[in-house]
Scaffold this active site. Sequence first.
Site, PDB file in Angstrom:
ATOM      1  N   ASP B   7     -10.322  19.944 -76.693  1.00 18.49           N
ATOM      2  CA  ASP B   7     -10.452  18.851 -75.717  1.00 18.49           C
ATOM      3  C   ASP B   7     -11.095  19.450 -74.461  1.00 18.49           C
ATOM      4  O   ASP B   7     -10.404  19.982 -73.601  1.00 18.49           O
ATOM      5  CB  ASP B   7      -9.066  18.273 -75.394  1.00 18.49           C
ATOM      6  CG  ASP B   7      -9.155  17.142 -74.386  1.00 18.49           C
ATOM      7  OD1 ASP B   7     -10.171  16.413 -74.396  1.00 18.49           O
ATOM      8  OD2 ASP B   7      -8.223  16.984 -73.575  1.00 18.49           O
ATOM      9  N   GLU B  68     -13.227  15.109 -79.713  1.00 16.22           N
ATOM     10  CA  GLU B  68     -13.327  13.678 -79.452  1.00 16.22           C
ATOM     11  C   GLU B  68     -14.747  13.346 -79.032  1.00 16.22           C
ATOM     12  O   GLU B  68     -15.366  14.103 -78.275  1.00 16.22           O
ATOM     13  CB  GLU B  68     -12.348  13.329 -78.319  1.00 16.22           C
ATOM     14  CG  GLU B  68     -12.135  11.863 -78.116  1.00 16.22           C
ATOM     15  CD  GLU B  68     -11.099  11.588 -77.024  1.00 16.22           C
ATOM     16  OE1 GLU B  68      -9.894  11.704 -77.308  1.00 16.22           O
ATOM     17  OE2 GLU B  68     -11.498  11.249 -75.898  1.00 16.22           O
ATOM     18  N   ASP B 140      -3.612  18.274 -72.474  1.00 13.88           N
ATOM     19  CA  ASP B 140      -4.916  18.638 -73.035  1.00 13.88           C
ATOM     20  C   ASP B 140      -4.774  19.372 -74.372  1.00 13.88           C
ATOM     21  O   ASP B 140      -5.617  19.234 -75.257  1.00 13.88           O
ATOM     22  CB  ASP B 140      -5.700  19.483 -72.025  1.00 13.88           C
ATOM     23  CG  ASP B 140      -5.896  18.737 -70.714  1.00 13.88           C
ATOM     24  OD1 ASP B 140      -6.873  17.990 -70.596  1.00 13.88           O
ATOM     25  OD2 ASP B 140      -5.024  18.858 -69.831  1.00 13.88           O
TER      26      ASP B 140
END
Lengths: 180, 180
Positions: B7, B68, B140
């Site tokens: 992330d 992502e 995170d």
Amino acid sequence: MRILGIDPGSHVTGWGLVEKGGGGKLIHISSGTIALDEGMELSGRLLLISEGLSSVIRDLKPDAVSVESVFFARNVRSAITLGHARGVALLAAASSGLQVFEYAPRAIKQAVTGYGNAEKEQVNQMIKALLKITEPVKPDAADALAAAICHINHFHPGLHLHEQAVLKRKRASGAAPIKS
Amino acid sequence: MRILGIDPGSHVTGWGLVEKGGGGKLIHISSGTIALDEGMELSGRLLLISEGLSSVIRDLKPDAVSVESVFFARNVRSAITLGHARGVALLAAASSGLQVFEYAPRAIKQAVTGYGNAEKEQVNQMIKALLKITEPVKPDAADALAAAICHINHFHPGLHLHEQAVLKRKRASGAAPIKS
């Protein structure tokens, strides 16, 4: 003083090395582009940008790197894509221990044409005139050379880097070590 | 199969490695964050993200990386800043020869909570439950672990990578090798 200008892009990344010779004369050492196939995966393209710029830095041994600051993009998606290439370019500089300076697009155009709203074509022509280049120069390489010249014009070797940064912030040109 | 979820962020980058054990059991191997001082120059921060992730990849030897996809940011400036960190993360994967898969935020939330609009806190709790983690997990790192689990759920080892990509594009989940 040898300055490497970089114009990062996820499809074409331009680079150009300018040396400040005796009497402030600008000397074009080398420039080029790293152009990548649109069909390639993004991570593979980033690897080629990284390897290309690292090899340029290794071969040409610049003293610092200059890039255009970016606050504008068509949309968030293209901003992120540009950010990918730009991050990899900044990393190539940092990995080689080089400090990176960034300049607002207006300051770069002003440095090479005397006019902050100059068109791309004017920048290209002035780059060729200033650096005595007779061959055609690709747009991304010209933008990279313009960033290098802008740093050479703004840099005052007598000052400590922090003072440089303060001085540059005081001018409305947008030049400062990157902290965003 | 060992998947590293990442992330990326310019201030905090989360990472987490999940292994798919016998019977499809999910095993939490390791996770953490690379948190950087806000006062640091951007290129220096990118260097630390790069070194941190490269060291995680070297030590934990994942088979692939999952991140992502991003199509949203507060504004162009924050999109470019996020892009910097994301580009460096993708580069760390590509430099180690790892393929990167990206998944839409909804697909990742769906994979761990069964609900595409889940809140961050729900994702965190489900990560802890699914991976049997008793300690608190930083947000995170939890997001990184969620990306890793999403890839494990979507991946079908019998298919060639290209077929995987086609399959993933057909689902509306947004999963595909990155080409943007």
